[in-house]
Design an enzyme around this catalytic site. Structure first.
Site, PDB file in Angstrom:
ATOM      1  CG  HIS A 176      36.115  46.789  40.499  1.00 10.62           C
ATOM      2  ND1 HIS A 176      35.888  45.994  41.602  1.00 10.62           N
ATOM      3  CD2 HIS A 176      35.660  46.089  39.437  1.00 10.62           C
ATOM      4  CE1 HIS A 176      35.306  44.868  41.220  1.00 10.62           C
ATOM      5  NE2 HIS A 176      35.166  44.890  39.909  1.00 10.62           N
ATOM      6  CB  CYS A 181      35.048  41.378  39.353  1.00 12.77           C
ATOM      7  SG  CYS A 181      33.596  42.384  39.765  1.00 12.77           S
ATOM      8  CG  ASP A 214      36.413  48.488  44.003  1.00 14.25           C
ATOM      9  OD1 ASP A 214      35.329  49.013  43.700  1.00 14.25           O
ATOM     10  OD2 ASP A 214      36.684  47.297  43.770  1.00 14.25           O
TER      11      ASP A 214
END
Length: 293
Positions: A261, A169, A226
């Site tokens: 995600h 991330c 995501d």
């Protein structure tokens, strides 16, 4: 989507003291676990058998930056992998990731890149974590800290000519940036790092704008489900990469259609084992393909 948005129902476990004690017991260091719900029933625990692992201190122009490193015990000339955390810092999941890489033969090092701005484990409110720490971390500072980590690794059993980076991330975005910054880098693997974003004094350029400057090929591992990283931004990045230098042209993306995600984060509800396992094997193969083994 960022790390904060990917949490289970947005809930935050603020019991930093409990997590810190648990991590000390597990790893023998003072790192805090993530400011996120820990799912002990799914979290992977990699044995440290045969490894040297724990906290180290890296000098960055006089500043003492903590980091967590793991490596095969008694070995030298090891390939080096920088491991870049989510916004929650170097917690148990990130430390375990270094163990996994060390078990595969790497000197893996995860620097505490937020330490000048604060301690993410002390934040139970994600909005404050974002505004009071993460938003204040300059990309230029991070690049310098990573360069210092590489120098430390080279002086402590690592081979900086066999250098890779991987990140998750926030760390995925940094992976792209470092691939445009460090000429010694051989390969990068970015796990669901955002490719576009607002321009600020701390974050003046994002991966899409740096595609033509890559000095090492990057493998991007992204989730088709995501909702915070639209696939159109992946397509835009692909279009820029094919116009770039050799390292950019060699970069690739793998999109897991049903993965959200943070699908590699085994301590969170977003974890998807098939995608995480496949991505991990692709990462190791990517490193070997470009001479980091």
């Amino acid at each position: 989507m960022n790390d904060a948005q990917a949490l289970l129902g947005g809930r935050v476990d603020a019991s930093g003291t409990t997590r810190r004690v648990a991590l000390k017991a597990a790893l023998g260091v003072g790192y805090a676990a993530a400011a996120a719900p820990i799912m002990a029933q799914t979290a992977i625990k990699t044995p440290s058998t045969g490894l040297v692992a724990g906290e180290v201190t890296i000098d960055v122009k006089g500043f003492k930056m903590p980091a967590y490193r793991a490596a095969p015990a008694g070995k030298k000339d090891l390939p080096v992998v920088l491991v870049i955390s989510e916004i929650f810092g170097v917690h148990e999941y990130i430390a375990d990731t270094t163990h996994r890489l060390a078990q595969a033969g790497y000197l893996a090092i995860a620097p505490e890149l937020f330490v000048r701005q604060g301690d993410p484990s002390e934040y139970g409110e994600l909005a404050k974590l974002q505004s009071e720490i993460i938003a204040k971390v300059p990309d230029e500072q991070v690049m310098g800290d990573l360069d210092a980590a590489v120098a430390w690794a080279a002086a402590n059993g690592g081979n900086a000519d066999k250098l890779a980076i991987t990140g998750f991330c926030w760390g995925g975005r940094i992976t792209w940036l470092y691939a445009a910054h460090q000429p010694r880098l051989k390969a990068g693997v970015a796990w669901y790092g955002r490719l576009v974003g607002n321009t600020t004094p701390q974050t003046p350029r994002h991966p899409l704008a740096l595609a033509g400057s890559l000095k090492a090929p990057v493998l991007g591992l992204y989730g088709g489900a995501d909702t915070g990283i639209p696939l159109e931004t992946v397509d835009k990045m692909k279009a820029e990469l094919v116009k770039g230098p050799a390292a950019a042209k060699a970069s690739e993306f793998v999109v897991y259609p049903d993965a959200p995600h943070a699908f590699h984060a085994d301590y969170r509800s977003s974890y998807r084992k098939p995608a995480a396992d496949d991505g991990w094997q692709r990462m190791l193969a990517w490193f070997k393909r470009f001479g980091v083994a």
